[in-house]
Design an enzyme around this catalytic site. Structure first.
Site, PDB file in Angstrom:
ATOM      1  N   ARG A 169      28.775  30.111  40.875  1.00 47.58           N
ATOM      2  CA  ARG A 169      29.694  29.840  40.208  1.00 47.58           C
ATOM      3  C   ARG A 169      30.111  28.237  39.866  1.00 47.58           C
ATOM      4  O   ARG A 169      30.819  27.980  39.020  1.00 47.58           O
ATOM      5  CB  ARG A 169      30.935  30.277  40.838  1.00 47.58           C
TER       6      ARG A 169
ATOM      7  N   ARG B 212      34.842  40.311  35.133  1.00 47.86           N
ATOM      8  CA  ARG B 212      35.546  41.773  35.548  1.00 47.86           C
ATOM      9  C   ARG B 212      35.209  42.916  34.333  1.00 47.86           C
ATOM     10  O   ARG B 212      35.162  43.728  34.535  1.00 47.86           O
ATOM     11  CB  ARG B 212      36.935  41.452  35.691  1.00 47.86           C
TER      12      ARG B 212
ATOM     13  N   LYS C 142      40.115  25.472  39.495  1.00 46.76           N
ATOM     14  CA  LYS C 142      39.940  26.093  40.912  1.00 46.76           C
ATOM     15  C   LYS C 142      38.781  25.488  41.526  1.00 46.76           C
ATOM     16  O   LYS C 142      37.684  25.332  40.878  1.00 46.76           O
ATOM     17  CB  LYS C 142      40.159  27.612  40.674  1.00 46.76           C
ATOM     18  N   HIS C 143      39.033  25.606  42.839  1.00 50.53           N
ATOM     19  CA  HIS C 143      40.038  25.679  43.912  1.00 50.53           C
ATOM     20  C   HIS C 143      40.278  24.634  44.535  1.00 50.53           C
ATOM     21  O   HIS C 143      39.579  24.017  45.214  1.00 50.53           O
ATOM     22  CB  HIS C 143      39.534  26.824  44.808  1.00 50.53           C
TER      23      HIS C 143
ATOM     24  N   ASP D 169      45.916  31.079  45.586  1.00 51.17           N
ATOM     25  CA  ASP D 169      44.803  31.807  45.652  1.00 51.17           C
ATOM     26  C   ASP D 169      45.387  33.360  45.953  1.00 51.17           C
ATOM     27  O   ASP D 169      46.489  33.284  46.381  1.00 51.17           O
ATOM     28  CB  ASP D 169      43.638  31.465  46.264  1.00 51.17           C
TER      29      ASP D 169
ATOM     30  N   HIS E 277      37.706  34.651  51.436  1.00 54.90           N
ATOM     31  CA  HIS E 277      37.936  36.246  51.172  1.00 54.90           C
ATOM     32  C   HIS E 277      37.687  37.009  52.602  1.00 54.90           C
ATOM     33  O   HIS E 277      38.629  37.823  52.907  1.00 54.90           O
ATOM     34  CB  HIS E 277      36.863  36.847  50.165  1.00 54.90           C
TER      35      HIS E 277
ATOM     36  N   ASP F 153      39.528  37.151  36.101  1.00 56.83           N
ATOM     37  CA  ASP F 153      38.561  36.208  36.208  1.00 56.83           C
ATOM     38  C   ASP F 153      37.353  36.829  35.560  1.00 56.83           C
ATOM     39  O   ASP F 153      36.457  37.630  35.599  1.00 56.83           O
ATOM     40  CB  ASP F 153      38.445  36.344  37.657  1.00 56.83           C
TER      41      ASP F 153
END
Length: 331
Positions: free
Chosen positions: A133, A68, A163-164, A247, A176, A60
């Site tokens: 985002r 990342r 996504k998503h 996911d 999450h 990602d």
């Protein structure tokens, strides 16, 4: 097929054994797997060398707080910043978003990584996981940016993942850590959250990642393991012929399917081509869950990086430094 997570910056013996499994289609990298550009390239090569079939190496690398790989890479701005520029000069903002996509994808491909799960095409309505985002809260604006971003990724030789699906941005909860339910009718979703996905599919997006959100007016289960959402709506009504990713099944909202094996089964039975098992402690159970399944790696293999690129050739590309310069003001 499964995309798995590994623990550190190098492959351990048991992780090499995971890659031998017929169901392992690739690896998803995180910040825990990153030390430097050179190390990521070496790790990517080691993953491919350890497996008997092609492996999709993913990350990602959206920009903003979800990036990342940082040291040695361009500091990519969050997508939300493009919306403010769009209000002043739409054409310039869209061109800048295309540069963002090209720059991100070019750096990732030069690192030996095939795919960044991008772009986020959720609407920016204050979701705790999505936040900045998202490009915008306006469907038509997000749709325009989606087309530009897909175009930029493709020009760098990278497949694009929307996504998503069918839209995570209009609920508050962060999947999450908590369950999320969106009570709106399908007609409302079609007029709003699904607009950018339709634009991305029309633009040639190669993959879609599902949301762990339940839309009870449409289907009783979360979209990620809903035959209605994947088979009837995404594949049927929207004519999407690309790859469908779940996911991460280690997220809290995936618990509704049951244990690890039940989560893997539910997503594959509903029509996902690949299930993300990003937490290394869940990989063994996930591999056991698929041992009696008929496996087909071909859909995922279609997403392998297109062409080759190294850092030397990238740094010599005039577009590289120009794109970095133009994007610096948005970080």
């Amino acid at each position: 097929m499964l995309l798995i997570g590994i623990a550190g910056t190098r492959l351990e013996v048991h992780e090499r054994e995971w890659l031998q499994h017929d169901a392992c289609a690739g690896v998803v990298l995180f910040g825990r797997n990153f030390a430097s550009r050179e190390q990521v390239a070496d790790l990517s090569a080691a993953i491919r060398e350890a497996a008997p079939r092609p492996q999709l190496v993913c990350v990602d690398q959206e920009g903003g707080r979800v990036q990342r790989f940082r040291d040695g890479y361009s500091a990519l701005p969050a997508l939300e910043g493009f919306s403010r520029r769009h209000a002043l000069d739409p054409a310039a903002a869209l061109a800048l978003a295309e540069d963002h996509a090209w720059l991100m994808a070019s750096e990732i491909r030069a690192s030996g990584v095939d795919l960044s799960f991008a772009p986020v095409v959720d609407l920016g309505w204050g979701n705790r996981a999505i936040g900045n985002r998202a490009f915008s809260d306006t469907p038509a604006v997000v749709a325009a940016f989606t087309r530009a971003y897909v175009r930029g990724m493709h020009s760098a030789g990278m497949a694009a993942t929307l996504k998503h699906f069918p839209g995570h941005g209009s609920v508050l909860e962060d999947t999450h850590f908590e369950m999320a339910t969106d009570p709106r009718a399908l007609e409302v979703l079609q007029a709003r959250d699904l607009v950018p996905f339709a634009a991305g599919i029309e633009a040639g997006a190669d993959a879609v990642m599902m949301a762990h959100v339940t839309y009870p007016a449409v289907a009783p289960e979360p979209a990620g393991y809903s035959p209605r959402w994947i088979g009837d709506i995404l594949r049927g009504d929207m004519a999407f012929a690309g790859v469908v990713f779940s996911d991460d099944i280690g997220m809290k909202a995936a618990d509704s399917a049951g244990g690890v094996g039940a989560r893997v089964d539910a997503h594959l039975d509903a029509g996902c081509d690949a299930v993300l098992v990003c937490h290394p402690e869940l990989v063994e159970d996930a591999l056991v869950a698929v041992r009696d399944r008929r496996l087909d790696p071909r859909p995922v293999e279609r997403l392998l990086g297109r062409g080759t690129r190294d850092w030397e050739s990238l740094l010599a590309d005039g577009r590289y430094n120009e794109s970095r310069r133009k994007l610096e003001g948005l970080v």
